[in-house]
Write a protein that holds these residues in place. Structure first.
Motif, PDB file in Angstrom:
ATOM      1  N   TYR A  18       0.824  -1.213   0.000  1.00  0.00           N
ATOM      2  CA  TYR A  18       0.000   0.000   0.000  1.00  0.00           C
ATOM      3  C   TYR A  18       0.854   1.258   0.000  1.00  0.00           C
ATOM      4  O   TYR A  18       0.523   2.232  -0.692  1.00  0.00           O
ATOM      5  N   GLY A  76       1.848   2.667  -3.348  1.00  0.00           N
ATOM      6  CA  GLY A  76       0.693   3.280  -4.018  1.00  0.00           C
ATOM      7  C   GLY A  76       0.430   4.684  -3.506  1.00  0.00           C
ATOM      8  O   GLY A  76       0.128   5.600  -4.284  1.00  0.00           O
ATOM      9  N   ASP A  95       0.612   8.108  -5.778  1.00  0.00           N
ATOM     10  CA  ASP A  95      -0.446   9.114  -5.840  1.00  0.00           C
ATOM     11  C   ASP A  95       0.086  10.493  -5.438  1.00  0.00           C
ATOM     12  O   ASP A  95      -0.267  11.509  -6.056  1.00  0.00           O
ATOM     13  N   ALA A 147       1.231  -1.477  -7.934  1.00  0.00           N
ATOM     14  CA  ALA A 147       0.615  -0.214  -7.527  1.00  0.00           C
ATOM     15  C   ALA A 147       1.310   0.971  -8.189  1.00  0.00           C
ATOM     16  O   ALA A 147       0.653   1.915  -8.665  1.00  0.00           O
ATOM     17  N   ARG A 153      -0.060   3.536 -12.038  1.00  0.00           N
ATOM     18  CA  ARG A 153      -0.328   4.977 -12.060  1.00  0.00           C
ATOM     19  C   ARG A 153       0.318   5.615 -13.287  1.00  0.00           C
ATOM     20  O   ARG A 153       1.413   5.220 -13.700  1.00  0.00           O
TER      21      ARG A 153
END
Length: 290
Positions: free
Chosen positions: A87, A90, A94, A142, A146
């Motif tokens: 996580y 990710g 972002d 992850a 993006r």
């Protein structure tokens, strides 16, 4: 925007207190201001903290050296491994998107199951045998999902002359007599300094922005843990026997791939970067740092 301008905007280095983080802080200094963040400064598994840190620093490049690396403990601490290794990347991706930053993230040879019988390429199917490898694969996915300029560097068997790693463990245990080391798992030992220098070479490459993606960044060639231990003992000039044992002789909580050597051809083809052989890198480490 030119590649050099990105680094000059500043580099946010997460995981700066780990062995890779310390090497990166030294090697990247001079490209631009390096903002070092330890786990105490920012837990990458905390989405709010990650976004707050990135908004405050507004770096041109985010480098993620933070990771949960306790391979055997991860079997019992799956949630923690996932929070940091799956996580967290990710959240960083972002945050990078939100400020227009590049992202450099590190992964592992343990995303593979070790059955290929030849060095693994970037497009080979992943099939991790343990929770650590699973968590790192999810982190890769992850980041690569993006739409940002990101470099995911799979590496292997990282070590240094300080901290907690295989080299320092071998040196410590050698004081107690003969060593018994697994001889049927093969990989490519890579000093953190070599990986840090590879990261720098990528960031300053004039075509870096056009060559983002997944790369294997481990030293060339392969050896077993036993062969690596023998080389370490020789490097320290120690007179101690290194006895070969099998994986079955040394059971661990996490299963490990028997052959997880990484093929570095893509990094050379796209960016002209070649890492040294594992044995030359070990020799260089001892020449550089007595």
């Amino acid at each position: 925007m030119a590649h050099a301008d990105k680094a000059r905007q500043g580099i946010a280095l997460f995981g700066a207190q780990g062995q890779l983080g310390r090497a990166l802080a030294q090697v990247l200094a001079g490209l631009g201001p390096v903002h070092t963040l330890s786990h105490a400064d920012c837990d990458i598994g905390d989405e709010t903290a990650v976004h707050a840190a990135v908004r405050r620093l507004r770096p041109g490049v985010i480098v993620n050296a933070a990771a949960y690396t306790a391979v055997d403990k991860a079997e019992a601490e799956r949630d923690t491994a996932l929070r940091i290794n799956a996580y967290g990347p990710g959240y960083l991706a972002d945050a990078a998107l939100s400020v227009g930053a590049w992202l450099v993230h590190y992964s592992t040879d343990y995303v593979f199951d070790g059955t290929a019988g030849r060095p693994y390429r970037e497009d080979d199917l992943t099939a991790p045998l343990n929770v650590y490898g699973e968590s790192k694969r999810l982190g890769e996915e992850a980041v690569l999902a993006r739409p940002l300029t990101a470099f995911v560097l799979r590496t292997a068997w990282l070590y240094d002359r300080e901290g907690r790693n295989f080299l320092t463990t071998v040196r410590r245990l050698a004081a107690n007599g003969p060593l018994r080391i697994v001889c049927d798992q093969y990989g490519s030992p890579t000093p953190v300094t070599v990986l840090a220098q590879t990261t720098r070479a990528i960031l300053v490459h004039p075509r870096a922005a056009d060559c983002a993606g997944l790369y294997h960044a481990a030293c060339d060639g392969a050896t077993s843990w036993h062969g690596f231990a023998e080389a370490i003992v020789r490097s320290f000039g120690l007179a101690v026997a290194v006895l070969p044992i099998t994986t079955a002789d040394y059971p661990t909580a996490a299963h490990r791939p028997a052959y997880s050597v990484l093929d570095g051809a893509r990094l050379k083809e796209h960016l002209g970067i070649t890492l040294p052989s594992w044995d030359q890198a070990l020799a260089d480490l001892f020449m550089e740092r007595p």
